[in-house]
Design a protein around this motif. Structure first.
Motif, PDB file in Angstrom:
ATOM      1  N   TYR A  10       0.855  -1.189   0.000  1.00 22.12           N
ATOM      2  CA  TYR A  10       0.000   0.000   0.000  1.00 22.12           C
ATOM      3  C   TYR A  10       0.891   1.239   0.000  1.00 22.12           C
ATOM      4  O   TYR A  10       1.834   1.335   0.796  1.00 22.12           O
ATOM      5  CB  TYR A  10      -0.903   0.017   1.239  1.00 22.12           C
ATOM      6  CG  TYR A  10      -1.776  -1.214   1.356  1.00 22.12           C
ATOM      7  CD1 TYR A  10      -3.013  -1.274   0.729  1.00 22.12           C
ATOM      8  CD2 TYR A  10      -1.358  -2.319   2.081  1.00 22.12           C
ATOM      9  CE1 TYR A  10      -3.814  -2.411   0.827  1.00 22.12           C
ATOM     10  CE2 TYR A  10      -2.146  -3.452   2.189  1.00 22.12           C
ATOM     11  CZ  TYR A  10      -3.366  -3.495   1.553  1.00 22.12           C
ATOM     12  OH  TYR A  10      -4.147  -4.626   1.652  1.00 22.12           O
ATOM     13  N   VAL A  11       0.600   2.185  -0.894  1.00 22.32           N
ATOM     14  CA  VAL A  11       1.423   3.389  -1.037  1.00 22.32           C
ATOM     15  C   VAL A  11       0.520   4.615  -0.992  1.00 22.32           C
ATOM     16  O   VAL A  11      -0.449   4.715  -1.763  1.00 22.32           O
ATOM     17  CB  VAL A  11       2.206   3.388  -2.372  1.00 22.32           C
ATOM     18  CG1 VAL A  11       3.156   4.588  -2.434  1.00 22.32           C
ATOM     19  CG2 VAL A  11       2.987   2.083  -2.543  1.00 22.32           C
ATOM     20  N   SER A  12       0.824   5.562  -0.093  1.00 25.38           N
ATOM     21  CA  SER A  12       0.031   6.793  -0.045  1.00 25.38           C
ATOM     22  C   SER A  12       0.623   7.832  -0.993  1.00 25.38           C
ATOM     23  O   SER A  12       1.839   8.023  -1.049  1.00 25.38           O
ATOM     24  CB  SER A  12      -0.034   7.347   1.382  1.00 25.38           C
ATOM     25  OG  SER A  12       1.209   7.875   1.802  1.00 25.38           O
ATOM     26  N   ILE A  13      -0.257   8.496  -1.752  1.00 26.77           N
ATOM     27  CA  ILE A  13       0.135   9.504  -2.736  1.00 26.77           C
ATOM     28  C   ILE A  13      -0.610  10.807  -2.404  1.00 26.77           C
ATOM     29  O   ILE A  13      -1.713  11.046  -2.902  1.00 26.77           O
ATOM     30  CB  ILE A  13      -0.206   9.064  -4.172  1.00 26.77           C
ATOM     31  CG1 ILE A  13       0.191   7.605  -4.426  1.00 26.77           C
ATOM     32  CG2 ILE A  13       0.446  10.010  -5.179  1.00 26.77           C
ATOM     33  CD1 ILE A  13       1.666   7.354  -4.591  1.00 26.77           C
ATOM     34  N   PRO A  14      -0.036  11.668  -1.561  1.00 27.55           N
ATOM     35  CA  PRO A  14      -0.744  12.878  -1.112  1.00 27.55           C
ATOM     36  C   PRO A  14      -1.206  13.791  -2.239  1.00 27.55           C
ATOM     37  O   PRO A  14      -2.338  14.282  -2.225  1.00 27.55           O
ATOM     38  CB  PRO A  14       0.295  13.578  -0.226  1.00 27.55           C
ATOM     39  CG  PRO A  14       1.236  12.514   0.183  1.00 27.55           C
ATOM     40  CD  PRO A  14       1.289  11.543  -0.936  1.00 27.55           C
ATOM     41  N   LYS A  15      -0.335  14.030  -3.219  1.00 26.87           N
ATOM     42  CA  LYS A  15      -0.660  14.992  -4.274  1.00 26.87           C
ATOM     43  C   LYS A  15      -1.844  14.544  -5.130  1.00 26.87           C
ATOM     44  O   LYS A  15      -2.547  15.370  -5.716  1.00 26.87           O
ATOM     45  CB  LYS A  15       0.560  15.261  -5.144  1.00 26.87           C
ATOM     46  CG  LYS A  15       1.616  16.103  -4.443  1.00 26.87           C
ATOM     47  CD  LYS A  15       2.466  16.871  -5.424  1.00 26.87           C
ATOM     48  CE  LYS A  15       3.288  17.928  -4.713  1.00 26.87           C
ATOM     49  NZ  LYS A  15       4.040  18.769  -5.658  1.00 26.87           N
ATOM     50  N   LYS A 280      15.318   8.448  -5.375  1.00 30.14           N
ATOM     51  CA  LYS A 280      15.553   9.861  -5.089  1.00 30.14           C
ATOM     52  C   LYS A 280      14.616  10.338  -3.980  1.00 30.14           C
ATOM     53  O   LYS A 280      13.417  10.193  -4.068  1.00 30.14           O
ATOM     54  CB  LYS A 280      15.348  10.702  -6.354  1.00 30.14           C
ATOM     55  CG  LYS A 280      15.766  12.157  -6.193  1.00 30.14           C
ATOM     56  CD  LYS A 280      15.674  12.912  -7.513  1.00 30.14           C
ATOM     57  CE  LYS A 280      16.143  14.360  -7.343  1.00 30.14           C
ATOM     58  NZ  LYS A 280      16.047  15.120  -8.611  1.00 30.14           N
ATOM     59  N   GLN A 281      15.195  10.892  -2.943  1.00 28.17           N
ATOM     60  CA  GLN A 281      14.496  11.416  -1.766  1.00 28.17           C
ATOM     61  C   GLN A 281      13.624  10.324  -1.117  1.00 28.17           C
ATOM     62  O   GLN A 281      12.403  10.385  -1.145  1.00 28.17           O
ATOM     63  CB  GLN A 281      13.648  12.645  -2.121  1.00 28.17           C
ATOM     64  CG  GLN A 281      13.295  13.510  -0.909  1.00 28.17           C
ATOM     65  CD  GLN A 281      12.692  14.838  -1.303  1.00 28.17           C
ATOM     66  OE1 GLN A 281      13.305  15.620  -2.026  1.00 28.17           O
ATOM     67  NE2 GLN A 281      11.492  15.118  -0.841  1.00 28.17           N
ATOM     68  N   PRO A 282      14.259   9.333  -0.495  1.00 24.78           N
ATOM     69  CA  PRO A 282      13.513   8.233   0.134  1.00 24.78           C
ATOM     70  C   PRO A 282      12.808   8.695   1.404  1.00 24.78           C
ATOM     71  O   PRO A 282      13.379   8.701   2.487  1.00 24.78           O
ATOM     72  CB  PRO A 282      14.609   7.206   0.445  1.00 24.78           C
ATOM     73  CG  PRO A 282      15.861   8.027   0.600  1.00 24.78           C
ATOM     74  CD  PRO A 282      15.716   9.176  -0.353  1.00 24.78           C
ATOM     75  N   ARG A 283      11.553   9.066   1.267  1.00 21.42           N
ATOM     76  CA  ARG A 283      10.785   9.652   2.369  1.00 21.42           C
ATOM     77  C   ARG A 283      10.466   8.622   3.449  1.00 21.42           C
ATOM     78  O   ARG A 283      10.477   8.908   4.633  1.00 21.42           O
ATOM     79  CB  ARG A 283       9.499  10.265   1.793  1.00 21.42           C
ATOM     80  CG  ARG A 283       8.465  10.702   2.786  1.00 21.42           C
ATOM     81  CD  ARG A 283       8.968  11.783   3.720  1.00 21.42           C
ATOM     82  NE  ARG A 283       7.884  12.318   4.529  1.00 21.42           N
ATOM     83  CZ  ARG A 283       7.293  11.678   5.547  1.00 21.42           C
ATOM     84  NH1 ARG A 283       7.691  10.467   5.854  1.00 21.42           N
ATOM     85  NH2 ARG A 283       6.329  12.249   6.234  1.00 21.42           N
ATOM     86  N   SER A 284      10.134   7.402   3.037  1.00 14.45           N
ATOM     87  CA  SER A 284       9.841   6.356   4.018  1.00 14.45           C
ATOM     88  C   SER A 284      10.144   4.989   3.421  1.00 14.45           C
ATOM     89  O   SER A 284      10.271   4.831   2.207  1.00 14.45           O
ATOM     90  CB  SER A 284       8.378   6.421   4.468  1.00 14.45           C
ATOM     91  OG  SER A 284       7.513   6.064   3.411  1.00 14.45           O
ATOM     92  N   TRP A 330       4.158   7.248   2.127  1.00 13.93           N
ATOM     93  CA  TRP A 330       4.160   6.161   3.106  1.00 13.93           C
ATOM     94  C   TRP A 330       3.911   4.816   2.442  1.00 13.93           C
ATOM     95  O   TRP A 330       3.180   4.724   1.461  1.00 13.93           O
ATOM     96  CB  TRP A 330       3.101   6.415   4.171  1.00 13.93           C
ATOM     97  CG  TRP A 330       3.465   7.509   5.109  1.00 13.93           C
ATOM     98  CD1 TRP A 330       3.284   8.844   4.923  1.00 13.93           C
ATOM     99  CD2 TRP A 330       4.089   7.374   6.391  1.00 13.93           C
ATOM    100  NE1 TRP A 330       3.752   9.556   6.003  1.00 13.93           N
ATOM    101  CE2 TRP A 330       4.254   8.682   6.926  1.00 13.93           C
ATOM    102  CE3 TRP A 330       4.525   6.287   7.146  1.00 13.93           C
ATOM    103  CZ2 TRP A 330       4.834   8.921   8.167  1.00 13.93           C
ATOM    104  CZ3 TRP A 330       5.107   6.519   8.389  1.00 13.93           C
ATOM    105  CH2 TRP A 330       5.247   7.815   8.884  1.00 13.93           C
ATOM    106  N   ILE A 331       4.497   3.785   3.054  1.00 15.32           N
ATOM    107  CA  ILE A 331       4.371   2.415   2.544  1.00 15.32           C
ATOM    108  C   ILE A 331       3.957   1.485   3.671  1.00 15.32           C
ATOM    109  O   ILE A 331       4.434   1.600   4.801  1.00 15.32           O
ATOM    110  CB  ILE A 331       5.706   1.929   1.944  1.00 15.32           C
ATOM    111  CG1 ILE A 331       5.994   2.629   0.619  1.00 15.32           C
ATOM    112  CG2 ILE A 331       5.694   0.420   1.732  1.00 15.32           C
ATOM    113  CD1 ILE A 331       7.311   2.233  -0.002  1.00 15.32           C
TER     114      ILE A 331
END
Length: 337
Positions: A10-15, A280-284, A330-331
């Motif tokens: 599961y991957v959250s995509i805010p934009k 690139k830019q590993p947020r979580s 988020w993952i």
């Protein structure tokens, strides 16, 4: 005939205000199976494995959405609950009675009560004036809440003994290095050690929890950099243990990397072993609960990468890479069989 293990990512995509759902097999095959519109800027997601529930924090509207996960991994919304402060981090405690919502922008932490089915009740409590509240966790014995204040360089500690007045009573705190920016906290899965990742100086501090003269003390025993190079801007993001407790991983966004540490099982101290260039830019990132896979999101690459973890030394081997919608954050990962 060998049965292939199935996982759901599961991957959250805010934009895009969506949660993307992927099926991943141990044969390394991966496919998208669902896309959920959250009708708001989705940020943290968290799975309650025993109840097959996924919680999703929606910003701008300050809500926690509860989804039921069916046998195939698909999501179905069952409840939307009001909270205080735009969700930044979600945590469920060990006995599954409480859900914590940390709000960086709201400078607050909200403690929600869960019923026996894992559904949020209407009543909750909120602690305020925690500047830059990035994450909150509850210790393994369910006695204390530890809450980061990134802007004050402190970790506040709340006693769960008097739950009804938890945020009104006096709170203790851990004082971190100046301008270090404590971001996330984790406990060692088997020992009394606490690990804090510091966003602003890209370091990890290690703390031991012990009793001295019958009084519980938390003492810092190590401070170590995530990288062995100098950066103009340091920008650490996430930290996780392997289930065995032997390997610790931390991500750094400016360097686009994940660092592997080995953990001394006696002292709790960590040693930098290897640095992996990643998205690139590993947020979580997230580690599968049996410690077989590590999955990382690249906020600026718009890809997720899947790594296999060597159980003997913690080394990572990339086995797949998949494009997502713009700026994955988020993952979560769920094993189906």
């Amino acid at each position: 005939m060998k049965i292939l293990k199935k996982y759901i990512i599961y991957v959250s995509i805010p934009k895009k205000k969506t949660i993307e759902v992927f099926q991943f097999k141990s044969s390394n095959k991966i496919k998208k199976i669902q896309e959920i519109n959250t009708k708001g800027e989705i940020q943290p997601i968290k799975i309650f494995h025993k109840k097959n529930i996924l919680y999703a924090g929606v910003r701008n509207k300050a809500r926690i959405i509860t989804y039921k996960i069916n046998k195939k991994g698909y999501l179905k919304k069952i409840k939307k609950t009001k909270t205080i402060g735009n969700p930044n981090h979600i945590f469920i405690n060990k006995n599954k009675k409480y859900l914590l919502n940390s709000s960086y922008g709201g400078n607050s932490i909200s403690l929600h009560y869960l019923n026996k089915n894992g559904i949020l009740k209407k009543n909750f409590q909120t602690g305020k004036n925690i500047l830059g509240c990035h994450a909150s966790v509850i210790d393994k014995k369910n006695k204390f809440i530890f809450c980061t204040s990134l802007l004050l360089d402190k970790v506040f500690i709340y006693n769960l003994k008097n739950i009804k007045k938890i945020f009104k009573s006096k709170k203790n705190f851990l004082k971190c290095s100046k301008n270090s920016g404590p971001r996330h906290i984790i406990f060692h899965p088997k020992k009394n050690f606490l690990y804090i990742i510091h966003e602003l100086n890209s370091s990890i501090s290690v703390w031991v929890i012990k009793k001295i003269l019958n009084i519980k003390k938390i003492i810092c025993i190590q401070k170590i950099n995530i990288l062995n190079i100098i950066l103009k801007k340091k920008w650490a993001s996430d930290i996780h243990f392997s289930p065995c407790g032997n390997f610790l991983y931390a991500s750094e966004r400016s360097n686009h990397s994940i660092t592997l540490f080995h953990v001394n099982k006696n002292t709790g101290k960590i040693k930098l072993i290897k640095i992996y260039k990643t998205e690139k830019q590993p947020r979580s990132f997230k580690i599968e609960k049996k410690g077989k896979y590590l999955i990382v999101s690249g906020q600026k690459s718009n890809f997720i990468s899947i790594y296999k973890i060597n159980k003997k030394n913690g080394y990572l081997t990339k086995i797949n890479r998949l494009q997502t919608k713009k700026e994955p954050l988020w993952i979560e990962i769920l094993s189906l069989n």
